[in-house]
Design a protein around this motif. Structure first.
Motif, PDB file in Angstrom:
ATOM      1  N   TYR A   1       3.195  15.718  -0.506  1.00  0.00           N
ATOM      2  CA  TYR A   1       3.323  15.015  -1.786  1.00  0.00           C
ATOM      3  C   TYR A   1       4.790  14.852  -2.192  1.00  0.00           C
ATOM      4  N   GLY A   2       5.629  15.812  -1.776  1.00  0.00           N
ATOM      5  CA  GLY A   2       7.053  15.679  -2.063  1.00  0.00           C
ATOM      6  C   GLY A   2       7.630  14.455  -1.388  1.00  0.00           C
ATOM      7  N   HIS A   3       7.182  14.174  -0.183  1.00  0.00           N
ATOM      8  CA  HIS A   3       7.625  12.978   0.535  1.00  0.00           C
ATOM      9  C   HIS A   3       7.196  11.711  -0.197  1.00  0.00           C
ATOM     10  N   MET A   4       6.082  11.788  -0.928  1.00  0.00           N
ATOM     11  CA  MET A   4       5.591  10.630  -1.680  1.00  0.00           C
ATOM     12  C   MET A   4       6.229  10.516  -3.066  1.00  0.00           C
ATOM     13  N   HIS A   5       7.061  11.494  -3.438  1.00  0.00           N
ATOM     14  CA  HIS A   5       7.741  11.502  -4.744  1.00  0.00           C
ATOM     15  C   HIS A   5       6.747  11.469  -5.911  1.00  0.00           C
TER      16      HIS A   5
ATOM     17  N   ILE B   1       8.615  13.490 -22.928  1.00  0.00           N
ATOM     18  CA  ILE B   1       8.289  12.290 -22.151  1.00  0.00           C
ATOM     19  C   ILE B   1       8.879  12.422 -20.746  1.00  0.00           C
ATOM     20  N   HIS B   2       8.033  12.243 -19.746  1.00  0.00           N
ATOM     21  CA  HIS B   2       8.487  12.299 -18.352  1.00  0.00           C
ATOM     22  C   HIS B   2       8.243  10.953 -17.680  1.00  0.00           C
ATOM     23  N   ARG B   3       9.129  10.616 -16.768  1.00  0.00           N
ATOM     24  CA  ARG B   3       9.023   9.371 -16.006  1.00  0.00           C
ATOM     25  C   ARG B   3       9.182   9.664 -14.524  1.00  0.00           C
ATOM     26  N   LEU B   4       8.464   8.906 -13.697  1.00  0.00           N
ATOM     27  CA  LEU B   4       8.530   9.141 -12.257  1.00  0.00           C
ATOM     28  C   LEU B   4       8.203   7.846 -11.515  1.00  0.00           C
ATOM     29  N   ILE B   5       8.937   7.583 -10.435  1.00  0.00           N
ATOM     30  CA  ILE B   5       8.662   6.440  -9.563  1.00  0.00           C
ATOM     31  C   ILE B   5       8.365   6.984  -8.172  1.00  0.00           C
ATOM     32  N   ASP B   6       7.183   6.663  -7.624  1.00  0.00           N
ATOM     33  CA  ASP B   6       6.812   7.224  -6.331  1.00  0.00           C
ATOM     34  C   ASP B   6       7.380   6.394  -5.183  1.00  0.00           C
ATOM     35  N   PHE B   7       7.037   6.788  -3.952  1.00  0.00           N
ATOM     36  CA  PHE B   7       7.650   6.172  -2.771  1.00  0.00           C
ATOM     37  C   PHE B   7       7.216   4.725  -2.566  1.00  0.00           C
ATOM     38  N   LYS B   8       6.155   4.307  -3.252  1.00  0.00           N
ATOM     39  CA  LYS B   8       5.710   2.915  -3.155  1.00  0.00           C
ATOM     40  C   LYS B   8       6.271   2.051  -4.278  1.00  0.00           C
TER      41      LYS B   8
END
Length: 278
Positions: free
Chosen positions: A70-74, A141-148
């Motif tokens: 999952y770390g690889h997928m951010h 508030i948290h923000r995240l952008i995954d590998f896709k």
């Protein structure tokens, strides 16, 4: 020749670990919710403390493999994961101490009742959509952008998360399940995490939590007789966790939620019947 059945039992634990970890990583459960009932059925005369010890050690292997995937997928919220894991670790030491006072019958009934309650909650409550929640001034508030390139934004109460994590940690360590499904439920329904972020972050939390809890059970003296069984299951879960993380890319949040609930329901019913010797 007397050792052959025992040898086959150990060999069987490897593919069992693969199946459990594939399912557990897909739903973010860490596998403990499946490992415990499997061990209860395979080793009906084993003590509750040994069952919990083996399960938590295997959850650690599963969580390490799942966290890497999952770390690889951010998709992991590391800040939230560290905060909530930190609240769960001390609770786990208390839980490990209490487990030594539980009989197998009480352990079986407590575990199955908890599993059925969680499955019922997930089935009856509508699948959440984090967009419905409006953040308050007291929430982070948290923000995240995954590998896709998918963007996720959510908000939650850190104080509520810490209190819930401590409570889940106490019960999860007592029953040896690591608390994966309960952490996922907490993150999604109480803290408004997107489901895919919740499952990934839970794996990271379980890596930290299960290592400390396994140490607690080792100190309590329940792990010595389960080392080889733990290694066999560990080989399987290292493989299965990678498979589960890959499957998560192709499965929607609704499906993950339903798959987890149905699996928990079947496990809970089976353990109730086993405890009643039916």
């Amino acid at each position: 020749m007397a050792d052959i059945p025992l040898l086959w039992t150990y060999i069987f634990l490897i593919p069992l670990g693969v199946l459990i970890a594939t399912y557990g990583t897909l739903v973010g459960a860490g596998g403990g919710i499946l490992i415990v009932p499997a061990l209860l059925l395979l080793y009906p005369t084993e003590s509750a403390n040994t069952i919990a010890s083996i399960s938590l050690a295997v959850v650690f292997f599963n969580a390490v493999s799942g966290t890497l995937a999952y770390g690889h997928m951010h998709r992991i919220d590391y800040r939230a994961g560290l905060l909530f894991a930190g609240a769960s670790v001390p609770a786990g030491f208390l839980g490990a101490y209490f487990t030594s006072f539980l009989s197998r019958q009480i352990f079986d009934f407590a575990f199955s009742t908890l599993v059925l309650a969680l499955a019922t909650f997930i089935l009856l409550r509508p699948t959440p959509t984090h967009h419905e929640h409006q953040p308050t001034s007291r929430e982070t508030i948290h923000r995240l952008i995954d590998f896709k390139g998918n963007s996720f934004v959510w908000s939650f109460s850190s104080r509520r998360g810490v209190l819930l994590s401590f409570s889940i940690g106490l019960v999860g360590s007592m029953l040896g399940i690591g608390g994966g499904p309960f952490y996922v439920t907490m993150l999604v329904y109480s803290l408004h995490f997107p489901l895919h972020i919740a499952t990934a972050t839970t794996q990271f939390m379980l890596m930290i939590i299960s290592l400390s809890w396994t140490t607690a059970h080792l100190i309590a003296g329940g792990f010595q007789s389960g080392i080889f069984r733990t290694l066999c299951l560990g080989v399987g879960v290292l493989i299965g966790a990678q498979l589960g993380a890959r499957l998560s890319q192709r499965v929607t949040g609704v499906v993950i939620s339903r798959v987890m609930a149905v699996g928990l329901l079947l496990i809970g019913v089976r353990l109730i019947l086993h405890a009643l010797e039916i």
